[in-house]
Design a protein around this motif. Structure first.
Motif, mmCIF file in Angstrom:
data_model
loop_
_atom_site.group_PDB
_atom_site.id
_atom_site.type_symbol
_atom_site.label_atom_id
_atom_site.label_comp_id
_atom_site.label_asym_id
_atom_site.label_seq_id
_atom_site.Cartn_x
_atom_site.Cartn_y
_atom_site.Cartn_z
ATOM 1 N N HIS A 225 44.397 -35.585 7.939
ATOM 2 C CA HIS A 225 44.521 -34.737 9.129
ATOM 3 C C HIS A 225 45.565 -35.293 10.089
ATOM 4 O O HIS A 225 45.334 -35.400 11.288
ATOM 5 C CB HIS A 225 43.169 -34.579 9.826
ATOM 6 N N LEU A 259 32.883 -39.278 18.918
ATOM 7 C CA LEU A 259 33.892 -38.274 19.288
ATOM 8 C C LEU A 259 34.804 -37.956 18.103
ATOM 9 O O LEU A 259 35.604 -37.032 18.151
ATOM 10 C CB LEU A 259 34.732 -38.765 20.470
ATOM 11 N N HIS A 260 34.716 -38.759 17.064
ATOM 12 C CA HIS A 260 35.584 -38.601 15.885
ATOM 13 C C HIS A 260 34.709 -38.319 14.663
ATOM 14 O O HIS A 260 33.971 -37.339 14.673
ATOM 15 C CB HIS A 260 36.444 -39.868 15.749
ATOM 16 N N ARG A 296 27.812 -33.293 25.609
ATOM 17 C CA ARG A 296 28.847 -32.407 25.081
ATOM 18 C C ARG A 296 28.294 -31.674 23.880
ATOM 19 O O ARG A 296 27.400 -32.175 23.196
ATOM 20 C CB ARG A 296 30.082 -33.208 24.645
ATOM 21 N N LEU A 297 28.864 -30.492 23.613
ATOM 22 C CA LEU A 297 28.450 -29.735 22.437
ATOM 23 C C LEU A 297 29.131 -30.403 21.234
ATOM 24 O O LEU A 297 30.321 -30.205 20.989
ATOM 25 C CB LEU A 297 28.913 -28.282 22.591
ATOM 26 N N GLY A 299 30.563 -31.293 17.681
ATOM 27 C CA GLY A 299 31.085 -30.393 16.659
ATOM 28 C C GLY A 299 31.919 -29.272 17.238
ATOM 29 O O GLY A 299 32.428 -28.421 16.518
ATOM 30 N N PHE A 300 32.061 -29.315 18.598
ATOM 31 C CA PHE A 300 32.897 -28.293 19.254
ATOM 32 C C PHE A 300 34.125 -28.955 19.868
ATOM 33 O O PHE A 300 34.052 -30.066 20.406
ATOM 34 C CB PHE A 300 32.088 -27.610 20.366
ATOM 35 N N HIS A 302 38.580 -29.610 19.835
ATOM 36 C CA HIS A 302 39.498 -30.405 19.008
ATOM 37 C C HIS A 302 40.782 -30.627 19.792
ATOM 38 O O HIS A 302 41.226 -29.757 20.541
ATOM 39 C CB HIS A 302 39.823 -29.664 17.698
ATOM 40 N N ARG A 303 41.389 -31.806 19.606
ATOM 41 C CA ARG A 303 42.625 -32.100 20.311
ATOM 42 C C ARG A 303 43.748 -31.155 19.888
ATOM 43 O O ARG A 303 44.596 -30.785 20.691
ATOM 44 C CB ARG A 303 43.043 -33.553 19.985
ATOM 45 N N ARG A 311 39.015 -25.703 8.477
ATOM 46 C CA ARG A 311 38.029 -26.388 7.638
ATOM 47 C C ARG A 311 36.615 -25.904 7.967
ATOM 48 O O ARG A 311 35.764 -25.751 7.091
ATOM 49 C CB ARG A 311 38.144 -27.893 7.848
ATOM 50 N N ASN A 357 34.482 -27.360 15.049
ATOM 51 C CA ASN A 357 35.441 -28.117 14.258
ATOM 52 C C ASN A 357 34.811 -28.494 12.919
ATOM 53 O O ASN A 357 33.690 -28.072 12.615
ATOM 54 C CB ASN A 357 35.898 -29.357 15.035
ATOM 55 N N ARG A 384 38.309 -39.016 3.633
ATOM 56 C CA ARG A 384 39.550 -39.361 4.355
ATOM 57 C C ARG A 384 40.341 -40.487 3.720
ATOM 58 O O ARG A 384 41.544 -40.666 4.013
ATOM 59 C CB ARG A 384 39.180 -39.726 5.802
HETATM 60 C C1 SDX Z 1 37.298 -35.000 14.430
HETATM 61 O O1 SDX Z 1 42.050 -35.546 15.706
HETATM 62 C C2 SDX Z 1 41.583 -35.120 14.597
HETATM 63 O O2 SDX Z 1 42.298 -34.544 13.793
HETATM 64 C C3 SDX Z 1 40.087 -35.406 14.379
HETATM 65 C C4 SDX Z 1 39.453 -34.752 13.151
HETATM 66 C C5 SDX Z 1 40.025 -35.306 11.848
HETATM 67 O O3 SDX Z 1 39.953 -34.582 10.837
HETATM 68 O O4 SDX Z 1 40.457 -36.498 11.839
HETATM 69 O O5 SDX Z 1 39.643 -33.349 13.197
HETATM 70 C C6 SDX Z 1 37.956 -35.045 13.091
HETATM 71 O O6 SDX Z 1 37.217 -36.008 15.085
HETATM 72 C C7 SDX Z 1 36.835 -33.672 14.987
HETATM 73 C C8 SDX Z 1 36.254 -33.788 16.427
HETATM 74 C C9 SDX Z 1 34.795 -34.286 16.340
HETATM 75 N N1 SDX Z 1 34.285 -34.591 17.694
HETATM 76 C C10 SDX Z 1 33.384 -33.800 18.308
HETATM 77 O O7 SDX Z 1 32.962 -32.740 17.835
HETATM 78 C C11 SDX Z 1 32.887 -34.354 19.651
HETATM 79 C C12 SDX Z 1 32.822 -33.219 20.697
HETATM 80 N N2 SDX Z 1 34.210 -32.809 21.017
HETATM 81 C C13 SDX Z 1 34.886 -33.528 22.003
HETATM 82 O O8 SDX Z 1 34.369 -34.602 22.656
HETATM 83 C C14 SDX Z 1 36.350 -33.173 22.222
HETATM 84 O O9 SDX Z 1 36.502 -31.830 22.079
HETATM 85 C C15 SDX Z 1 37.311 -33.922 21.321
HETATM 86 C C16 SDX Z 1 37.091 -35.390 21.382
HETATM 87 C C17 SDX Z 1 37.181 -33.449 19.906
HETATM 88 C C18 SDX Z 1 38.721 -33.595 21.798
HETATM 89 O O10 SDX Z 1 38.856 -34.190 23.034
HETATM 90 P P1 SDX Z 1 40.192 -33.970 23.909
HETATM 91 O O11 SDX Z 1 41.278 -33.354 23.113
HETATM 92 O O12 SDX Z 1 40.480 -35.271 24.588
HETATM 93 O O13 SDX Z 1 39.755 -32.881 24.903
HETATM 94 P P2 SDX Z 1 39.183 -33.167 26.351
HETATM 95 O O14 SDX Z 1 38.077 -34.163 26.270
HETATM 96 O O15 SDX Z 1 40.338 -33.463 27.264
HETATM 97 O O16 SDX Z 1 38.542 -31.751 26.719
HETATM 98 C C19 SDX Z 1 39.313 -30.730 27.303
HETATM 99 C C20 SDX Z 1 38.316 -29.946 28.156
HETATM 100 C C21 SDX Z 1 37.545 -30.829 29.125
HETATM 101 O O17 SDX Z 1 37.132 -30.001 30.198
HETATM 102 P P3 SDX Z 1 38.086 -29.940 31.557
HETATM 103 O O18 SDX Z 1 38.284 -31.383 32.012
HETATM 104 O O19 SDX Z 1 39.364 -29.272 31.115
HETATM 105 O O20 SDX Z 1 37.279 -29.120 32.535
HETATM 106 O O21 SDX Z 1 37.297 -29.377 27.291
HETATM 107 C C22 SDX Z 1 36.041 -29.965 27.602
HETATM 108 C C23 SDX Z 1 36.312 -31.232 28.374
HETATM 109 O O22 SDX Z 1 35.230 -31.530 29.223
HETATM 110 N N3 SDX Z 1 35.389 -30.238 26.310
HETATM 111 C C24 SDX Z 1 34.103 -30.027 26.045
HETATM 112 C C25 SDX Z 1 33.940 -30.361 24.695
HETATM 113 N N4 SDX Z 1 35.107 -30.778 24.182
HETATM 114 C C26 SDX Z 1 36.001 -30.704 25.187
HETATM 115 N N5 SDX Z 1 33.090 -29.586 26.814
HETATM 116 C C27 SDX Z 1 31.887 -29.488 26.219
HETATM 117 N N6 SDX Z 1 31.627 -29.779 24.920
HETATM 118 C C28 SDX Z 1 32.640 -30.228 24.134
HETATM 119 N N7 SDX Z 1 32.413 -30.516 22.855
#
Ligand code: SDX
Length: 425
Positions: A225, A259-260, A296-297, A299-300, A302-303, A311, A357, A384
């Motif tokens: 990825h 978070l990953h 945080r939710l 599984g919801f 993505h960067r 996927r 995600n 991976r």
């Molecule tokens: C993987 O990078 C990759 O490619 C990773 C991956 C891979 O194959 O290697 O795809 C695998 O890691 C998938 C992600 C799995 N993680 C989760 O599901 C954990 C929950 N998601 C997050 O914590 C978050 O969305 C991330 C870590 C995935 C992304 O974080 P970012 O890009 O740093 O985004 P951010 O934290 O800056 O959020 C942007 C906004 C924020 O709100 P505001 O400050 O704009 O008001 O969205 C909000 C965040 O608070 N937000 C969420 C949220 N994810 C982001 N709010 C509630 N629930 C969430 N899950």
């Protein structure tokens, strides 16, 4: 393309522009500090490219994911994990002859050195599986030196690809107090892993074909990825000259974070918590939106993906089919679908591009296979691994590679006089 121009700090500078094969544009700031005295500041590196790469392409807006030009949808439904590993690590899908040889190599390198079993004995039953995986992968350097380069390098890549599933299965057997089940040469990668996980010495165990194909598909979906957190870690550690096993061990550690890669475990724990709390979705959606609440939710979001994770689409559609065919009714799947529907009707999630995600539904399928929740992230690491290896090799071969050493902007104390302890009051 015209160079990028910057005027800062009384300096004017131009920077050459690179345009990728998918028209992505980046400008090279190698001479930024020397020509302006300034550096960039990009916490989380959301706007910073660390390298040029030919391995994986992602378009977050369009939900595109391709490994060396092949779409994830095609590979997940038409290829095999071992062929995809060959594609990633060696650059092309194998011919029939190459595939047979690669499968044979992976089969004949899947045993662990018998002395390595002592490592497992030292762990308590409740040892975190990702910690065990990271430690034992790092220990491979002691048994198979030469994984940094040199004549043993290629065979060490095969050894790592072949042995990781054995290490994973042995760690599981150790955690439940059952005897290790050794790899079988008459089984393919996914079937052999399931056999090592679930067979017991006193019974004949034949993995379910549908679950074997499902596992193979999940491994493909996780295979690479681009420059995610764990892959960047693998590249960073390797950039210091550390060997492949050590670099991959660091990547496993990075992947373990919730978070990953740890999110797939966290999703199931979250769904189970909501179920036990009477399925009060609105309560948890509101908690996820509340800035004062750390929830945080899982599984919801993505960067990179801001519309959908391709996927997740493949996994969600397979989850229904697999559970129906196996006659399994998992209440957490229904909960997940309801949660997804409610969240995607909420402006907070839609405005921020927060969609399911890869981790949101994958745990449902791992549960259907009988894989325990605390092993879900290990499954992510198994998938991976070929991507990490491919990215590490690309980093080593790239003439532009330098040891990763970012800068910082210091915001601490300016110079101050030392005060002896007796005078500090
Ligand atoms: C993987 O990078 C990759 O490619 C990773 C991956 C891979 O194959 O290697 O795809 C695998 O890691 C998938 C992600 C799995 N993680 C989760 O599901 C954990 C929950 N998601 C997050 O914590 C978050 O969305 C991330 C870590 C995935 C992304 O974080 P970012 O890009 O740093 O985004 P951010 O934290 O800056 O959020 C942007 C906004 C924020 O709100 P505001 O400050 O704009 O008001 O969205 C909000 C965040 O608070 N937000 C969420 C949220 N994810 C982001 N709010 C509630 N629930 C969430 N899950």
């Amino acid at each position: 393309m015209e160079p990028a121009r910057l005027s800062i700090n009384g300096h004017n500078a131009e920077f050459p522009v690179t345009v990728g094969t998918e028209d992505e544009v980046g400008f090279d700031i190698l001479k930024l500090r020397g020509s302006t005295g300034a550096i960039t500041l990009d916490p989380g590196f959301a706007n910073t490219g660390s390298c040029e790469s030919t391995i994986t392409y992602i378009d977050g807006e369009k939900g595109i994911l391709r490994y060396r030009g092949y779409t994830i949808e095609d590979l997940a439904t038409k290829s095999t994990f071992v062929d995809v590993a060959h594609l990633l690590v060696r650059g092309e899908l194998p011919t029939k002859k190459e595939a047979d040889k690669f499968n044979e190599d992976l089969t004949h390198h899947s045993l662990l050195h018998e002395d390595m079993k002592k490592f497992f004995e030292g762990y308590p039953a409740n040892a975190p599986p990702m910690s065990v995986l990271s430690t034992i992968v790092s220990s491979l350097s002691a048994y198979y030196p030469g994984s940094a380069d040199g004549e043993d390098f290629d065979v060490n890549i095969v050894r790592l690809l072949a042995k990781l599933k054995t290490i994973a299965a042995f760690s599981y057997k150790k955690s439940i107090g059952q005897p290790y089940i050794y790899p079988r040469n008459d089984m393919g990668y996914a079937a052999d892993f399931m056999h090592m996980m679930f067979a017991v010495p006193s019974e004949e165990y034949q993995p379910n074909d549908l679950l074997v194909r499902t596992l193979d598909m999940l491994l493909i979906l996780h295979a690479d990825h681009e420059q995610n957190c764990s892959t960047s870690t693998v590249r960073m550690v390797g950039s210091s000259g550390a060997d492949l096993f050590t670099s991959i061990s660091a990547g496993i550690s990075a992947l373990s974070g919730p978070l990953h890669g740890g999110a797939n475990t966290a999703v199931i724990e979250m769904l189970d918590m909501i179920r036990k709390d009477g399925g009060d979705f609105k309560k948890y959606v509101d908690k996820a939106k509340d800035k004062n609440d750390p929830f945080r939710l899982m599984g919801f979001g993505h960067r990179v993906y801001k519309n959908f994770d391709p996927r997740a689409h493949v996994i969600k559609s397979n989850a229904d089919e697999v559970l129906n065919k196996l006659g399994i009714s998992d209440p957490l799947l229904d909960l997940a679908k309801q949660l997804e529907r409610i969240a995607l009707e909420d402006d907070y999630f839609v405005e921020r591009g927060l969609y399911p995600n890869v981790d949101f539904y994958s745990g449902i399928l791992y549960r259907a296979m009988g894989i325990p929740t605390d092993m879900f992230t290990v499954m992510f690491a198994l998938g991976r691994l070929p991507g990490w290896i491919a990215q590490w090799v690309e980093m080593k071969k790239d003439p532009a590679t330098r040891i990763y050493r970012p800068r910082q902007i210091y915001t601490g104390y300016t110079k101050r006089a030392f005060v002896p302890t007796e005078n500090r009051g």
